[in-house]
Structure formats: structure tokens, C-alpha cells
Design a protein around this motif. Structure first.
Motif, PDB file in Angstrom:
ATOM      1  N   GLY A  61       0.741  -1.307  -0.108  1.00 28.01           N
ATOM      2  CA  GLY A  61      -0.087  -0.188  -0.147  1.00 28.01           C
ATOM      3  C   GLY A  61       0.995   1.012   0.026  1.00 28.01           C
ATOM      4  O   GLY A  61       0.622   2.077  -0.908  1.00 28.01           O
ATOM      5  N   HIS A  62       1.812   1.518   0.928  1.00 27.19           N
ATOM      6  CA  HIS A  62       2.472   2.603   1.025  1.00 27.19           C
ATOM      7  C   HIS A  62       3.404   2.825  -0.019  1.00 27.19           C
ATOM      8  O   HIS A  62       3.577   4.027  -0.639  1.00 27.19           O
ATOM      9  CB  HIS A  62       3.256   2.769   2.532  1.00 27.19           C
TER      10      HIS A  62
ATOM     11  N   ASP B 136       9.497  -8.527  -3.215  1.00 24.57           N
ATOM     12  CA  ASP B 136       8.573  -8.861  -2.510  1.00 24.57           C
ATOM     13  C   ASP B 136       8.269 -10.433  -2.197  1.00 24.57           C
ATOM     14  O   ASP B 136       8.715 -11.481  -3.121  1.00 24.57           O
ATOM     15  CB  ASP B 136       7.247  -8.082  -3.211  1.00 24.57           C
TER      16      ASP B 136
ATOM     17  N   THR C  38       8.074  -2.508   3.832  1.00 27.88           N
ATOM     18  CA  THR C  38       7.623  -3.907   4.314  1.00 27.88           C
ATOM     19  C   THR C  38       7.229  -3.683   5.829  1.00 27.88           C
ATOM     20  O   THR C  38       7.329  -2.644   6.351  1.00 27.88           O
ATOM     21  CB  THR C  38       8.785  -4.775   4.165  1.00 27.88           C
TER      22      THR C  38
ATOM     23  N   GLU D  95      11.177   2.636   6.031  1.00 27.60           N
ATOM     24  CA  GLU D  95       9.871   2.986   6.431  1.00 27.60           C
ATOM     25  C   GLU D  95       9.913   3.162   7.953  1.00 27.60           C
ATOM     26  O   GLU D  95      10.757   2.198   8.650  1.00 27.60           O
ATOM     27  CB  GLU D  95       8.412   2.466   5.970  1.00 27.60           C
ATOM     28  N   LYS D  96       8.986   3.591   8.598  1.00 23.45           N
ATOM     29  CA  LYS D  96       8.857   3.581  10.162  1.00 23.45           C
ATOM     30  C   LYS D  96       7.895   2.500  10.611  1.00 23.45           C
ATOM     31  O   LYS D  96       7.266   1.956   9.619  1.00 23.45           O
ATOM     32  CB  LYS D  96       8.257   4.933  10.797  1.00 23.45           C
TER      33      LYS D  96
ATOM     34  N   GLN E 109       7.994  11.647   7.353  1.00 24.57           N
ATOM     35  CA  GLN E 109       7.760  12.820   6.770  1.00 24.57           C
ATOM     36  C   GLN E 109       7.195  13.995   7.303  1.00 24.57           C
ATOM     37  O   GLN E 109       6.772  14.923   6.647  1.00 24.57           O
ATOM     38  CB  GLN E 109       7.000  12.438   5.509  1.00 24.57           C
TER      39      GLN E 109
ATOM     40  N   TRP F 285      -0.714  -7.505   8.466  1.00 20.60           N
ATOM     41  CA  TRP F 285       0.228  -7.298   9.576  1.00 20.60           C
ATOM     42  C   TRP F 285       0.007  -6.539  10.708  1.00 20.60           C
ATOM     43  O   TRP F 285       0.586  -6.792  11.731  1.00 20.60           O
ATOM     44  CB  TRP F 285       1.478  -7.294   8.873  1.00 20.60           C
ATOM     45  N   ARG F 286      -0.480  -5.349  10.578  1.00 19.00           N
ATOM     46  CA  ARG F 286      -0.548  -4.664  11.687  1.00 19.00           C
ATOM     47  C   ARG F 286      -1.429  -5.074  13.017  1.00 19.00           C
ATOM     48  O   ARG F 286      -1.145  -4.776  13.891  1.00 19.00           O
ATOM     49  CB  ARG F 286      -1.337  -3.291  11.097  1.00 19.00           C
TER      50      ARG F 286
ATOM     51  N   ASP G 268       2.887   1.975  14.641  1.00 19.52           N
ATOM     52  CA  ASP G 268       2.892   2.309  13.514  1.00 19.52           C
ATOM     53  C   ASP G 268       2.369   3.555  12.873  1.00 19.52           C
ATOM     54  O   ASP G 268       2.124   4.198  11.819  1.00 19.52           O
ATOM     55  CB  ASP G 268       1.894   1.356  12.814  1.00 19.52           C
TER      56      ASP G 268
HETATM   57  N1  LIG Z   1       5.417   7.065   6.394  1.00 17.58           N
HETATM   58  C1  LIG Z   1       3.893   6.751   6.526  1.00 17.58           C
HETATM   59  O1  LIG Z   1       3.117   7.827   6.628  1.00 17.58           O
HETATM   60  C2  LIG Z   1       3.630   5.326   6.263  1.00 17.58           C
HETATM   61  C3  LIG Z   1       2.365   5.280   6.140  1.00 17.58           C
HETATM   62  C4  LIG Z   1       1.672   3.891   5.765  1.00 17.58           C
HETATM   63  C5  LIG Z   1       2.910   2.818   6.063  1.00 17.58           C
HETATM   64  N2  LIG Z   1       3.864   3.009   6.321  1.00 17.58           N
HETATM   65  C6  LIG Z   1       5.202   2.179   6.578  1.00 17.58           C
HETATM   66  O2  LIG Z   1       5.117   1.409   5.384  1.00 17.58           O
HETATM   67  C7  LIG Z   1       5.690   0.020   5.681  1.00 17.58           C
HETATM   68  C8  LIG Z   1       4.619  -0.871   4.802  1.00 17.58           C
HETATM   69  O3  LIG Z   1       3.209  -0.737   4.962  1.00 17.58           O
HETATM   70  P1  LIG Z   1       2.314  -0.903   4.025  1.00 17.58           P
HETATM   71  O4  LIG Z   1       0.937  -0.125   4.598  1.00 17.58           O
HETATM   72  O5  LIG Z   1       2.627  -0.714   2.655  1.00 17.58           O
HETATM   73  O6  LIG Z   1       2.130  -2.469   4.195  1.00 17.58           O
HETATM   74  P2  LIG Z   1       1.410  -3.720   3.077  1.00 17.58           P
HETATM   75  O7  LIG Z   1       1.147  -4.850   3.866  1.00 17.58           O
HETATM   76  O8  LIG Z   1       0.323  -2.692   2.271  1.00 17.58           O
HETATM   77  O9  LIG Z   1       2.602  -3.819   2.166  1.00 17.58           O
HETATM   78  C9  LIG Z   1       3.744  -4.652   2.570  1.00 17.58           C
HETATM   79  C10 LIG Z   1       4.597  -5.451   1.308  1.00 17.58           C
HETATM   80  O10 LIG Z   1       5.690  -5.838   1.828  1.00 17.58           O
HETATM   81  C11 LIG Z   1       5.613  -7.115   1.336  1.00 17.58           C
HETATM   82  N3  LIG Z   1       6.590  -8.001   2.423  1.00 17.58           N
HETATM   83  C12 LIG Z   1       6.319  -8.440   3.474  1.00 17.58           C
HETATM   84  N4  LIG Z   1       7.489  -9.121   3.834  1.00 17.58           N
HETATM   85  C13 LIG Z   1       8.311  -8.868   3.282  1.00 17.58           C
HETATM   86  C14 LIG Z   1       9.831  -9.224   3.028  1.00 17.58           C
HETATM   87  N5  LIG Z   1      10.489 -10.001   4.005  1.00 17.58           N
HETATM   88  N6  LIG Z   1      10.339  -8.959   1.863  1.00 17.58           N
HETATM   89  C15 LIG Z   1       9.952  -8.419   0.771  1.00 17.58           C
HETATM   90  N7  LIG Z   1       8.580  -7.938   0.949  1.00 17.58           N
HETATM   91  C16 LIG Z   1       7.897  -8.339   1.966  1.00 17.58           C
HETATM   92  C17 LIG Z   1       4.467  -7.547   1.205  1.00 17.58           C
HETATM   93  O11 LIG Z   1       4.107  -9.091   0.605  1.00 17.58           O
HETATM   94  C18 LIG Z   1       3.424  -6.416   0.972  1.00 17.58           C
HETATM   95  O12 LIG Z   1       3.464  -6.339  -0.580  1.00 17.58           O
HETATM   96  C19 LIG Z   1       5.500  -0.126   7.190  1.00 17.58           C
HETATM   97  O13 LIG Z   1       6.715  -0.076   7.714  1.00 17.58           O
HETATM   98  C20 LIG Z   1       4.355   0.943   7.624  1.00 17.58           C
HETATM   99  O14 LIG Z   1       4.633   1.347   8.849  1.00 17.58           O
HETATM  100  C21 LIG Z   1       4.340   4.506   6.526  1.00 17.58           C
END
Ligand SMILES: NC(=O)c1ccc[n+]([C@@H]2O[C@H](COP(=O)([O-])OP(=O)(O)OC[C@H]3O[C@@H](n4cnc5c(N)ncnc54)[C@H](O)[C@@H]3O)[C@@H](O)[C@H]2O)c1
Length: 423
Positions: free
Chosen positions: A12-13, A35, A76, A98-99, A128, A174-175, A185
Motif C-alpha cells: 500500500g504505502h 516482494d 515492508t 519506513e517507520k 515525513q 500485518w498491523r 505504526d
Molecule cells: N510514513 C507513512 O506515513 C507510512 C504510511 C503507511 C505505511 N507506512 C509504513 O510502510 C511500511 C509498509 O506498510 P504498508 O501499509 O505498505 O504494508 P502492506 O502490507 O500494504 O505492504 C507490505 C508489502 O511488503 C511485502 N513484504 C512482506 N514481507 C516482506 C519481505 N520479507 N521482503 C519483501 N517484501 C515483503 C508484502 O508482501 C507487501 O506487499 C510499514 O513500515 C508501514 O509502517 C508508512
């Protein structure tokens, strides 16, 4: 030539945020995706505009395939950050992670050690918020230029839910398996703002973390965090992250209840259930010897635009009599009045980027990308604001809060957590 990015975690992010930010910045280009979701990898070429076969399930495998990235963008789940960051840096890659930085203090320290061992590589954690809304820059500037006099207290009440609702399938994943998903998070962003606004660090933390009995979450979703904050020179010697005479002095003064007047008292109360009339709102209050500052978004004033209000006075607080009306200077800002961006102070190395930037799309992670670019081009001399050596101090607040909550709210002295012994 744009910097080549290996996207690690195409979720997602990464897709909804980083992809757009790279396009806007223009000097970073995805060249490969890693991934563990192999069905997702089948679609990655189209999503990221890369060759269909420039995909892998590990960073090492991507390198063996001959993808030659400069930067790994690690987006991730939190518990994977540590191993993926080390793997990326061992392959000589600059890292945007990412955090929350890591899942344990030990893991965060190992990542920071790796950054200290490789000063030539850029590292940054995805905080950010300092670059997110103009009001954040304005608050930093007001405090940094002494408009409030000597800062004494800072507090934030926060209520939120939105996509954090546990019944929202896009945020489930995962959250929901984190013990403290709101803290690790989301709230960590706001805790980072305490550091950014004050240019100080939390030296101590104590916390209650809980879940309302009617909650449908598995982890805690309410927090009450108290911090004592101080400027680095008040608790740290010449070697950052190492215990020094100054650290011992700060620990002793705090233990004996003799905290210096220059330390700031901070409190963050947050709820992520989003129930009832407090379903969304953020309220900051800051008090100094010469003024007060308030930022309010949502909450009681619901659909109205955010309010940023500052009241300053010229009197020495020591000479004030009870009930005396102060000659006040009131200032109300609207986001739209904050142009040009008040970005000339403490906005990291990207501060001067684009000068008086008024293009609204240049915000958020574009600044992080710019910081990484400047770090690479300076051979590691110009560090991003939240490089690992710095961000460990935001991360330690979350780990210290968990530790404190386990001990019934006992305060934790944070330099003990982030200390990295050196020869
Ligand atoms: N800075 C922000 O404002 C913000 C906002 C949302 C999410 N995030 C951070 O971004 C990160 C991801 O969140 P998300 O919402 O995108 O999660 P998500 O579940 O949508 O995506 C995570 C991806 O990582 C993959 N993944 C899992 N384990 C892996 C590994 N060992 N190697 C490679 N790929 C792997 C998953 O298959 C998935 O596609 C987290 O750390 C979250 O805290 C930050």
C-alpha cells in the motif's frame, strides 16, 4: 541520470505514496521490485514501469539478477526492516526504511551501528511529518526563533481512526498482529514531531498503553506518554549515542528530581479507536515564558480549517501579578497564509530546496528523497534529518514506552536504551 531504486515491499504505502513522490521529484526511478508475494511480483512490471523480469523475492537475489540499484526503498512490515536494511547495506545500497524503524531496540541499534560503519551510505527513516503540513514548519520556526521565550511545556491530544479501523480490510494485514499497533505504526509520527518542534530529545519516557475493553483490536490502541525533553548538549558529550559525563549528570539530576529549568515537560495522549464525538482531532498546546502556541485540527471544530494561534507578551513572568491582564500580541495563521513555506529553519538539509517553494506537491517524502540525493552527492557528509543515527532517538521513545508500560508506568532513561559503546 536518476538514482535507481529497488523497491522492497510493493504494498500500500510504496504504491500509493512513494511511487507518486518519486515521479514528482523526478530524480529517482524504480528499476526493480522485491516482494515475498509472488502473485504481486507478476504485476509489478506494470505497476512500477520496470522490466517484467526485474523482480525477486530477496535483495540478494535481485542483485544476483544484475539489477543494479543505488537505493533500497524498504516499505515492508515493521518486523522485517532490520534484516532487510542490513541485507541492503551489505550490498552497498543507500537505504530509505519506513517507520517504525525496527521491532526491537537491539534491532534498531544494529541498524544504527551499520550506518555508523558506513558513513558513505545514506540512511533515512520514513518520518515525513516535519515536511508534511506548513503549520508544522511554522511551529518549529516560532519555537526555534524564540517567539515563546523559553519553552516549558508541550502537549498533544490526538484522536484518530479512519483507515485504522480494524474492520477496514485494506489496513488489516500485518498491523493487527502488533502488540502496540497504534504506538509503533502511527503515534511514532507524532512523537517524532515533539522532537522536531522543540529541537530536543526525549531523555525520559513513562507510559500507559492500553486497549479499551470494548475494542475489537488485538493490540493496544490508547496511549498516555510523558516525556522530559532536553537539548543534546544537556545529556550527551562529543560522541553521539555514547554515554558521557553529561549523560551521567543528566541521569543523576533526573533521578534526584533536580531537572534543569531548560528541560521541557511533554505529554502525548492518543486514542485510535475513533469512537463517539472524538473520532478525529489533534490539539497541540505549547507554553513558554513569553507566549503560548496552539494548533487545532478536527476535534470539536470538526469540519473547520485547522487553527494555528500564537499569543505572545513582553512581560517577565516573574514580575506578573495574579489576575493582571497581559499586553498580548495575538497571531492567527491559516495554512494558506503560510506561503512562502517557512522552511528556512531546521527543515533538514533539504530546507533550501526549491527556495520559496509554493508548489503544494513538493512536500512529504519528496523532501526525504531530496535529502537522500544530497547525502549521496556529498559522499555521506550531508545527512538526512532522520538518518538512522538521529532517528534511533525517536524510535527509542516507542521502545521505552513499551518497557515503561510493562513496569506499571515506571520512567525509563532513554540514553541507556540507545547507547552504542565505542572504543
Ligand atoms: N510514513 C507513512 O506515513 C507510512 C504510511 C503507511 C505505511 N507506512 C509504513 O510502510 C511500511 C509498509 O506498510 P504498508 O501499509 O505498505 O504494508 P502492506 O502490507 O500494504 O505492504 C507490505 C508489502 O511488503 C511485502 N513484504 C512482506 N514481507 C516482506 C519481505 N520479507 N521482503 C519483501 N517484501 C515483503 C508484502 O508482501 C507487501 O506487499 C510499514 O513500515 C508501514 O509502517 C508508512
Amino acid at each position: 541520470m536518476p538514482y535507481k531504486v529497488l523497491v522492497v515491499g510493493s504494498g500500500g504505502h510504496a504504491v500509493n505514496h512513494w511511487l507518486g513522490q518519486m515521479n514528482i521529484h523526478g530524480e529517482f526511478k524504480p528499476v526493480g521490485v522485491v516482494d515475498i508475494d509472488t502473485e504481486l511480483l507478476d504485476r509489478a512490471g506494470k505497476i512500477w514501469g520496470i522490466d517484467d523480469d526485474a523482480v525477486a523475492t530477496t535483495i540478494d537475489e535481485a542483485m544476483e539478477l544484475g539489477i543494479k540499484p543505488d537505493v533500497a526503498l524498504i516499505a515492508t512490515p515493521i518486523e522485517t526492516h532490520h534484516a532487510l536494511v542490513i541485507e541492503a547495506m551489505r550490498n552497498g545500497l543507500h537505504v530509505i526504511c519506513e517507520k517504525n524503524m525496527a521491532h526491537s531496540m537491539q534491532a534498531g541499534i544494529e541498524m544504527t551501528r551499520c550506518a555508523l560503519d558506513h558513513p558513505e551510505l545514506a540512511t533515512v527513516v520514513g518520518h515525513q511529518y516535519p515536511y508534511w503540513r506548513r503549520s508544522n514548519w511554522a511551529i518549529r520556526k516560532a519555537i526555534g526563533t524564540g517567539k515563546l521565550g523559553q519553552l516549558d511545556a508541550i502537549q498533544c491530544d490526538f484522536n484518530g481512526s479512519g483507515y485504522w479501523n480494524p474492520r477496514n480490510p485494506t489496513r488489516n494485514g500485518w498491523r493487527r498482529f502488533l502488540d502496540h499497533d497504534y504506538l509503533e505504526d502511527w503515534a511514532v509520527h507524532t512523537l517524532d514531531l515533539f522532537r522536531y518542534f522543540t529541537a530536543m530529545d526525549a531523555v525520559t519516557v513513562s507510559a500507559d498503553l492500553w486497549r479499551p475493553h470494548w475494542s475489537r483490536r488485538y493490540g493496544t490502541s490508547s496511549i498516555n506518554i510523558r516525556m522530559n525533553m532536553a537539548a543534546p548538549e544537556e545529556y550527551e558529550g562529543d560522541v553521539p549515542l555514547a554515554c558521557s559525563v553529561e549523560t551521567d549528570r543528566a541521569r543523576r539530576l533526573w533521578k534526584e528530581g533536580k531537572m534543569p529549568d531548560t528541560w521541557v515537560h511533554a505529554q502525548y495522549v492518543g486514542h485510535a479507536e475513533g469512537m463517539g464525538m472524538f473520532d478525529r482531532g489533534e490539539h497541540w498546546m505549547m507554553q513558554g515564558s513569553r507566549g503560548s502556541l496552539e494548533y487545532m485540527e478536527g476535534g470539536y471544530q470538526k469540519d473547520k480549517p485547522p487553527v494555528l494561534r500564537m499569543i505572545t507578551h513582553d512581560l517577565d513572568p516573574g514580575t506578573m501579578k495574579a489576575g493582571k491582564v497581559l499586553p498580548r500580541k495575538d497571531l492567527e495563521w491559516k495554512e494558506s497564509n503560510l506561503e512562502p513555506y517557512p522552511m528556512d529553519l531546521e527543515c533538514g538539509p533539504a530546507a533550501q530546496w526549491k527556495g520559496n517553494n509554493t508548489e503544494s506537491e513538493f512536500d512529504n517524502n519528496c523532501f526525504i528523497l531530496e535529502e537522500v540525493k544530497q547525502c549521496i552527492e556529498s559522499g555521506g557528509k550531508i545527512k538526512p534529518l532522520r538518518c538512522f543515527e538521529n532517528c534511533i532517538k525517536t524510535f527509542a521513545i516507542t521502545m521505552g514506552a513499551i518497557e515503561s508500560a510493562k513496569r506499571g508506568g515506571q520512567p525509563i532513561f532513554l540514553p541507556d536504551l540507545w547507547e552504542i559503546p565505542r572504543k
